[in-house]
Scaffold this motif. Structure first.
Motif, mmCIF file in Angstrom:
data_model
loop_
_atom_site.group_PDB
_atom_site.id
_atom_site.type_symbol
_atom_site.label_atom_id
_atom_site.label_comp_id
_atom_site.label_asym_id
_atom_site.label_seq_id
_atom_site.Cartn_x
_atom_site.Cartn_y
_atom_site.Cartn_z
ATOM 1 N N MET A 42 0.821 -1.210 0.000
ATOM 2 C CA MET A 42 0.000 0.000 0.000
ATOM 3 C C MET A 42 0.860 1.266 0.000
ATOM 4 N N THR A 43 2.074 1.186 0.535
ATOM 5 C CA THR A 43 2.937 2.365 0.522
ATOM 6 C C THR A 43 3.668 2.508 -0.810
ATOM 7 N N GLU A 44 3.811 1.416 -1.538
ATOM 8 C CA GLU A 44 4.505 1.469 -2.826
ATOM 9 C C GLU A 44 3.618 2.023 -3.930
ATOM 10 N N LEU A 45 2.338 1.816 -3.812
ATOM 11 C CA LEU A 45 1.398 2.326 -4.807
ATOM 12 C C LEU A 45 0.216 2.936 -4.080
ATOM 13 N N ASP A 46 -0.024 4.195 -4.323
ATOM 14 C CA ASP A 46 -1.209 4.845 -3.789
ATOM 15 C C ASP A 46 -2.350 4.471 -4.730
ATOM 16 N N ILE A 47 -3.097 3.466 -4.349
ATOM 17 C CA ILE A 47 -4.152 2.943 -5.220
ATOM 18 C C ILE A 47 -5.223 3.993 -5.463
ATOM 19 N N ASP A 48 -5.543 4.781 -4.448
ATOM 20 C CA ASP A 48 -6.536 5.854 -4.646
ATOM 21 C C ASP A 48 -6.052 6.851 -5.692
ATOM 22 N N ALA A 49 -4.764 7.196 -5.643
ATOM 23 C CA ALA A 49 -4.204 8.126 -6.638
ATOM 24 C C ALA A 49 -4.202 7.492 -8.019
ATOM 25 N N ALA A 50 -3.920 6.186 -8.100
ATOM 26 C CA ALA A 50 -3.939 5.490 -9.391
ATOM 27 C C ALA A 50 -5.350 5.481 -9.967
ATOM 28 N N ALA A 52 -7.797 7.651 -9.238
ATOM 29 C CA ALA A 52 -8.139 9.037 -9.603
ATOM 30 C C ALA A 52 -7.429 9.458 -10.886
ATOM 31 N N GLY A 53 -6.167 9.099 -11.018
ATOM 32 C CA GLY A 53 -5.410 9.449 -12.220
ATOM 33 C C GLY A 53 -5.984 8.792 -13.459
ATOM 34 N N HIS A 54 -6.391 7.535 -13.315
ATOM 35 C CA HIS A 54 -6.967 6.816 -14.441
ATOM 36 C C HIS A 54 -8.309 7.445 -14.839
ATOM 37 N N GLU A 55 -9.140 7.768 -13.849
ATOM 38 C CA GLU A 55 -10.427 8.398 -14.144
ATOM 39 C C GLU A 55 -10.223 9.770 -14.801
ATOM 40 N N LYS A 56 -9.253 10.515 -14.306
ATOM 41 C CA LYS A 56 -8.956 11.838 -14.867
ATOM 42 C C LYS A 56 -8.511 11.707 -16.327
ATOM 43 N N TYR A 57 -7.718 10.705 -16.613
ATOM 44 C CA TYR A 57 -7.234 10.502 -17.975
ATOM 45 C C TYR A 57 -8.392 10.201 -18.918
ATOM 46 N N ARG A 58 -9.315 9.374 -18.463
ATOM 47 C CA ARG A 58 -10.486 9.048 -19.287
ATOM 48 C C ARG A 58 -11.328 10.301 -19.526
ATOM 49 N N LEU A 86 0.817 4.283 -12.958
ATOM 50 C CA LEU A 86 0.337 2.921 -12.736
ATOM 51 C C LEU A 86 1.143 1.931 -13.565
ATOM 52 N N GLY A 87 1.397 2.254 -14.813
ATOM 53 C CA GLY A 87 2.152 1.353 -15.685
ATOM 54 C C GLY A 87 3.564 1.102 -15.189
ATOM 55 N N ARG A 88 4.203 2.157 -14.715
ATOM 56 C CA ARG A 88 5.565 1.971 -14.168
ATOM 57 C C ARG A 88 5.537 1.027 -12.976
ATOM 58 N N TRP A 89 4.515 1.169 -12.129
ATOM 59 C CA TRP A 89 4.395 0.285 -10.975
ATOM 60 C C TRP A 89 4.089 -1.152 -11.425
ATOM 61 N N LEU A 90 3.164 -1.285 -12.387
ATOM 62 C CA LEU A 90 2.789 -2.624 -12.858
ATOM 63 C C LEU A 90 3.979 -3.380 -13.438
ATOM 64 N N LYS A 153 -9.700 -1.330 -7.483
ATOM 65 C CA LYS A 153 -10.520 -1.235 -6.271
ATOM 66 C C LYS A 153 -10.530 -2.553 -5.510
ATOM 67 N N GLU A 154 -10.602 -3.647 -6.231
ATOM 68 C CA GLU A 154 -10.569 -4.954 -5.572
ATOM 69 C C GLU A 154 -9.201 -5.235 -4.965
ATOM 70 N N LEU A 155 -8.154 -4.794 -5.633
ATOM 71 C CA LEU A 155 -6.814 -4.937 -5.078
ATOM 72 C C LEU A 155 -6.714 -4.157 -3.775
ATOM 73 N N LYS A 156 -7.216 -2.939 -3.781
ATOM 74 C CA LYS A 156 -7.188 -2.124 -2.558
ATOM 75 C C LYS A 156 -7.989 -2.790 -1.447
ATOM 76 N N ARG A 157 -9.156 -3.272 -1.788
ATOM 77 C CA ARG A 157 -10.001 -3.927 -0.784
ATOM 78 C C ARG A 157 -9.292 -5.159 -0.238
ATOM 79 N N GLY A 158 -8.673 -5.913 -1.111
ATOM 80 C CA GLY A 158 -7.990 -7.125 -0.682
ATOM 81 C C GLY A 158 -6.788 -6.834 0.205
ATOM 82 N N LEU A 159 -6.078 -5.758 -0.088
ATOM 83 C CA LEU A 159 -4.909 -5.400 0.716
ATOM 84 C C LEU A 159 -5.319 -4.794 2.055
#
Length: 161
Positions: A42-50, A52-58, A86-90, A153-159
């Motif tokens: 959770m500290t390596e990837l801010d899932i909420d920011a990912a 939000a960023g994805h939604e903003k891009y769309r 997100l891609g760099r993290w993935l 979102k499921e990844l965040k929920r699972g973590l």
């Protein structure tokens, strides 16, 4: 069994391996990550920011296609799914940490497909085919985007368990 647990099942690994950071509950149906390991993810990837960023891009794509924005997007850059945060993290830490889950491959594939579809939207729009750009945006691009968001979102929920 939750959606995350069904998707993020563990590939065959040696449970005795020191690299194994998971355990199966007694019934063998749920994924359980060590809390410390989940916190690190959770500290390596801010899932909420990912998300939000994805939604903003769309929305940027939508604004371009509908004429609410004069932004000039470059499809030759958009098509690369490894250049956004997100891609760099993935392709980096995420792959190292979660690459052993089959659903991780699904997230990477959906993210890649979204970028391909986004580039196609821009190509159609810049080529003067407004109708095709709207069609792509509202069908395959939106569908791929929704899948990426759902998996994040499921990844965040699972973590967060």
């Amino acid at each position: 069994m939750g959606f995350f647990s069904r998707l993020f099942r563990i590939r065959e690994q040696d449970p005795a391996s020191p690299d194994t950071t998971w355990a199966m509950e007694d019934n063998g149906s749920e994924l359980v990550l060590d809390p410390e390991y989940a916190t690190m993810l959770m500290t390596e990837l801010d899932i909420d920011a990912a998300i939000a960023g994805h939604e903003k891009y769309r929305l940027r794509l939508q604004d371009m296609v509908t004429g609410r924005s004069q932004e000039v997007m470059r499809p030759e850059r958009i098509c690369h799914d490894d250049r956004c945060d997100l891609g760099r993290w993935l392709y980096g830490t995420g792959k190292v940490r979660l690459g052993h889950f089959p659903a991780f491959d699904m997230l990477v594939a959906r993210h890649r497909y979204f970028h391909q579809q986004a580039a196609d939207v821009v190509i159609a729009y810049q080529g003067g085919d407004q109708q095709r750009a709207e069609q792509l945006l509202n069908s395959s691009c939106r569908h791929a985007s929704n899948q990426v968001l759902l998996l994040l979102k499921e990844l965040k929920r699972g973590l967060g368990r």
